[in-house]
Scaffold this motif. Sequence first.
Motif, PDB file in Angstrom:
ATOM      1  N   GLU A 185      23.193  -2.443 -10.504  1.00 30.30           N
ATOM      2  CA  GLU A 185      23.637  -1.192 -11.142  1.00 30.30           C
ATOM      3  C   GLU A 185      23.994  -0.169 -10.067  1.00 30.30           C
ATOM      4  OE1 GLU A 185      20.578   0.149 -13.907  1.00 30.30           O
ATOM      5  OE2 GLU A 185      20.877  -1.595 -15.207  1.00 30.30           O
ATOM      6  N   PRO A 186      25.264  -0.136  -9.612  1.00 30.94           N
ATOM      7  CA  PRO A 186      25.627   0.747  -8.489  1.00 30.94           C
ATOM      8  C   PRO A 186      25.401   2.227  -8.778  1.00 30.94           C
ATOM      9  CG  PRO A 186      27.509  -0.615  -9.186  1.00 30.94           C
ATOM     10  CD  PRO A 186      26.387  -0.933 -10.107  1.00 30.94           C
ATOM     11  N   GLY A 187      25.344   2.585 -10.056  1.00 31.69           N
ATOM     12  CA  GLY A 187      25.159   4.000 -10.393  1.00 31.69           C
ATOM     13  C   GLY A 187      23.703   4.402 -10.572  1.00 31.69           C
ATOM     14  N   SER A 188      22.761   3.460 -10.456  1.00 33.57           N
ATOM     15  CA  SER A 188      21.350   3.769 -10.727  1.00 33.57           C
ATOM     16  C   SER A 188      20.564   4.083  -9.461  1.00 33.57           C
ATOM     17  CB  SER A 188      20.682   2.594 -11.448  1.00 33.57           C
ATOM     18  OG  SER A 188      21.154   2.507 -12.765  1.00 33.57           O
ATOM     19  N   GLU A 189      19.478   4.827  -9.663  1.00 30.44           N
ATOM     20  CA  GLU A 189      18.587   5.194  -8.550  1.00 30.44           C
ATOM     21  C   GLU A 189      17.165   4.741  -8.885  1.00 30.44           C
ATOM     22  OE1 GLU A 189      18.662   9.400  -8.252  1.00 30.44           O
ATOM     23  OE2 GLU A 189      20.740   9.449  -7.547  1.00 30.44           O
ATOM     24  N   VAL A 190      16.366   4.536  -7.823  1.00 34.48           N
ATOM     25  CA  VAL A 190      14.984   4.095  -8.017  1.00 34.48           C
ATOM     26  C   VAL A 190      14.049   4.968  -7.180  1.00 34.48           C
ATOM     27  CG1 VAL A 190      13.360   2.200  -7.625  1.00 34.48           C
ATOM     28  CG2 VAL A 190      15.676   1.683  -8.431  1.00 34.48           C
ATOM     29  N   VAL A 191      12.998   5.461  -7.809  1.00 32.17           N
ATOM     30  CA  VAL A 191      11.907   6.106  -7.062  1.00 32.17           C
ATOM     31  C   VAL A 191      10.677   5.241  -7.258  1.00 32.17           C
ATOM     32  CG1 VAL A 191      10.608   8.219  -6.639  1.00 32.17           C
ATOM     33  CG2 VAL A 191      12.814   8.342  -7.767  1.00 32.17           C
ATOM     34  N   LEU A 192      10.117   4.773  -6.151  1.00 30.96           N
ATOM     35  CA  LEU A 192       8.959   3.883  -6.225  1.00 30.96           C
ATOM     36  C   LEU A 192       7.758   4.545  -5.563  1.00 30.96           C
ATOM     37  CD1 LEU A 192       7.348   1.211  -6.383  1.00 30.96           C
ATOM     38  CD2 LEU A 192       8.687   0.373  -4.466  1.00 30.96           C
ATOM     39  N   VAL A 193       6.679   4.688  -6.331  1.00 35.22           N
ATOM     40  CA  VAL A 193       5.414   5.187  -5.786  1.00 35.22           C
ATOM     41  C   VAL A 193       4.468   4.005  -5.727  1.00 35.22           C
ATOM     42  CG1 VAL A 193       3.439   6.683  -6.224  1.00 35.22           C
ATOM     43  CG2 VAL A 193       5.748   7.523  -6.655  1.00 35.22           C
ATOM     44  N   TYR A 194       3.939   3.724  -4.527  1.00 34.45           N
ATOM     45  CA  TYR A 194       3.151   2.505  -4.335  1.00 34.45           C
ATOM     46  C   TYR A 194       1.802   2.857  -3.700  1.00 34.45           C
ATOM     47  CZ  TYR A 194       2.178  -2.319  -2.735  1.00 34.45           C
ATOM     48  OH  TYR A 194       1.605  -3.548  -2.507  1.00 34.45           O
ATOM     49  N   GLY A 195       0.730   2.609  -4.438  1.00 40.64           N
ATOM     50  CA  GLY A 195      -0.613   2.964  -3.977  1.00 40.64           C
ATOM     51  C   GLY A 195      -1.356   1.786  -3.358  1.00 40.64           C
ATOM     52  N   ASN A 196      -2.026   2.036  -2.241  1.00 41.02           N
ATOM     53  CA  ASN A 196      -2.868   1.045  -1.574  1.00 41.02           C
ATOM     54  C   ASN A 196      -4.016   1.771  -0.894  1.00 41.02           C
ATOM     55  OD1 ASN A 196      -1.764  -1.839  -1.574  1.00 41.02           O
ATOM     56  ND2 ASN A 196       0.075  -0.613  -1.206  1.00 41.02           N
ATOM     57  N   ARG A 197      -4.988   0.978  -0.389  1.00 36.98           N
ATOM     58  CA  ARG A 197      -6.071   1.633   0.354  1.00 36.98           C
ATOM     59  C   ARG A 197      -5.574   2.104   1.716  1.00 36.98           C
ATOM     60  NH1 ARG A 197     -10.612  -2.711  -1.121  1.00 36.98           N
ATOM     61  NH2 ARG A 197     -10.927  -2.026  -3.238  1.00 36.98           N
ATOM     62  N   THR A 198      -5.071   1.158   2.512  1.00 41.83           N
ATOM     63  CA  THR A 198      -4.597   1.510   3.862  1.00 41.83           C
ATOM     64  C   THR A 198      -3.229   0.868   4.079  1.00 41.83           C
ATOM     65  OG1 THR A 198      -5.416  -0.474   4.961  1.00 41.83           O
ATOM     66  CG2 THR A 198      -6.995   1.334   4.696  1.00 41.83           C
ATOM     67  N   SER A 199      -2.569   1.235   5.177  1.00 40.71           N
ATOM     68  CA  SER A 199      -1.241   0.655   5.435  1.00 40.71           C
ATOM     69  C   SER A 199      -1.336  -0.850   5.680  1.00 40.71           C
ATOM     70  CB  SER A 199      -0.560   1.363   6.598  1.00 40.71           C
ATOM     71  OG  SER A 199      -1.467   1.537   7.648  1.00 40.71           O
ATOM     72  N   ALA A 200      -2.509  -1.333   6.149  1.00 37.93           N
ATOM     73  CA  ALA A 200      -2.659  -2.776   6.383  1.00 37.93           C
ATOM     74  C   ALA A 200      -2.705  -3.558   5.071  1.00 37.93           C
ATOM     75  CB  ALA A 200      -3.932  -3.042   7.188  1.00 37.93           C
TER      76      ALA A 200
ATOM     77  N   ARG B 201      17.957   6.584 -13.796  1.00 34.64           N
ATOM     78  CA  ARG B 201      16.976   6.826 -12.741  1.00 34.64           C
ATOM     79  C   ARG B 201      15.684   6.151 -13.179  1.00 34.64           C
ATOM     80  NH1 ARG B 201      15.897  10.186  -8.264  1.00 34.64           N
ATOM     81  NH2 ARG B 201      13.885  11.234  -8.406  1.00 34.64           N
ATOM     82  N   TYR B 202      15.235   5.200 -12.358  1.00 33.05           N
ATOM     83  CA  TYR B 202      14.038   4.418 -12.680  1.00 33.05           C
ATOM     84  C   TYR B 202      12.842   4.966 -11.916  1.00 33.05           C
ATOM     85  CZ  TYR B 202      17.192   0.831 -14.589  1.00 33.05           C
ATOM     86  OH  TYR B 202      18.134   0.163 -15.325  1.00 33.05           O
TER      87      TYR B 202
END
Length: 353
Positions: free
Chosen positions: A141-156, A117-118
């Motif tokens: 890696e078919p058995g792996s999972e990813v959690v991505l947290v991505y910070g920005n000011r706005t959606s644009a 788990r990444y």
Amino acid sequence: MAEAYGFSTLRVAAVEPLTSDSVALTFDVPPALAEEFRFRPGQHLTLRRVVAGEDLRRTYSLCTSAAGGPLRVAVKRLDGGAFSGWVLDSLRPGDELEVLPPAGRFGPAVDPLRALRYGLVAAGSGITPVLSIAATVLDVEPGSEVVLVYGNRTSADVMLLEELSDLKDRFPDRLQVLHVLSREEQESELLSGRLDRERLERLLDTVLVDVDEWYLCGPFGMVTGAQQLLLDRGVPERSVHVELFHADAPPPRARESAVSTGTCAVTVVLHGRSTMVPVAPDGPSVLDAVLAVRSDAPFACKGGVCGTCRARCVSGAVEMDVNYALEPDELAAGVVLTCQSHPTTDEVRLEFL
Ligand SMILES: Cc1cc2nc3c(=O)[nH]c(=O)nc-3n(C[C@H](O)[C@H](O)[C@H](O)COP(=O)(O)OP(=O)(O)OC[C@H]3O[C@@H](n4cnc5c(N)ncnc54)[C@H](O)[C@@H]3O)c2cc1C
Ligand code: FES
């Protein structure tokens, strides 16, 4: 102008806008260079252009899957930025650029038999290597999972949004993407605000759980803060990988030196040829001293972040001002950043890597 040592001239196949201040650049790779430009997830390219006699080199992380993705980087405009401004304002498809082959050790050595788990944490343009890591891990890696947290000011401001959505569509069960926006209210209070220590603590208690390997990339404060938080919570240092794009130069400081004479004899082995250069312990870096006589010495940022100028110190000793690029195993093996190195013994021998 002739190509600099190690660079190849590649044609820009596409320049595509991502946000109002960033573009994706895709390069054509001729079959003869395919092997040299094969990349691993999280690696980067160094691009070069000479302006009014000044050799400008900048590093950009690849943002596609290393399992068959195109050679593509994404460049975000920096206010007053010499290279990024030129890329956004002037570079066009069909133009040619000098490019160094992929380099860097930020990403994992992916393995189809691995099930991990990444945890990926990125902000702003720091998404580029992190997206490449996510896409490659999910592809390979078919058995792996990813959690991505991505910070920005706005959606644009969210770079590579379409690519992230496509990845989510392809791997709905194994990829979780959380957008944290500092200047835009979202339904979830947890995701509205800065990606600071307090918010990361809460994310670590809720979604960023059971993570085996961490990859962090973004502004200096966010990355070093997240790294410290993970270490404080007992995550082993070897499982926390960081990539910085920029660090301000540190203030000058006194060095401990065992040097008995005014200059040290630094011998460098570079591209099979050895050269002795006199280097003052309190003068310019070893890299700058070497560049004065060997223009083939490798470098890009000269700020201790990209790792292009690595060498192994095989005898004598040097002291580095900063190191944001070398991992503990490299330091243990005697690897140094020559752009940050100053000799601390009368004689030093360095072998460029
Ligand atoms: C390993 C690595 C990977 C990178 N990957 C990417 C990428 O994928 N996408 C991307 O857009 N950029 C990336 N960068 C940053 C990139 O190499 C350049 O530093 C950036 O484009 C600015 O160059 P410039 O010539 O436009 O600005 P410059 O003319 O070099 O700098 C203008 C001003 O901004 C400051 N500065 C320079 N770089 C930064 C920075 N990154 N953050 C804050 N202040 C800065 C300088 O000190 C100067 O005051 C990466 C850097 C490294 C080391
Ligand atoms: S040139 Fe980038 S770390 Fe030395």
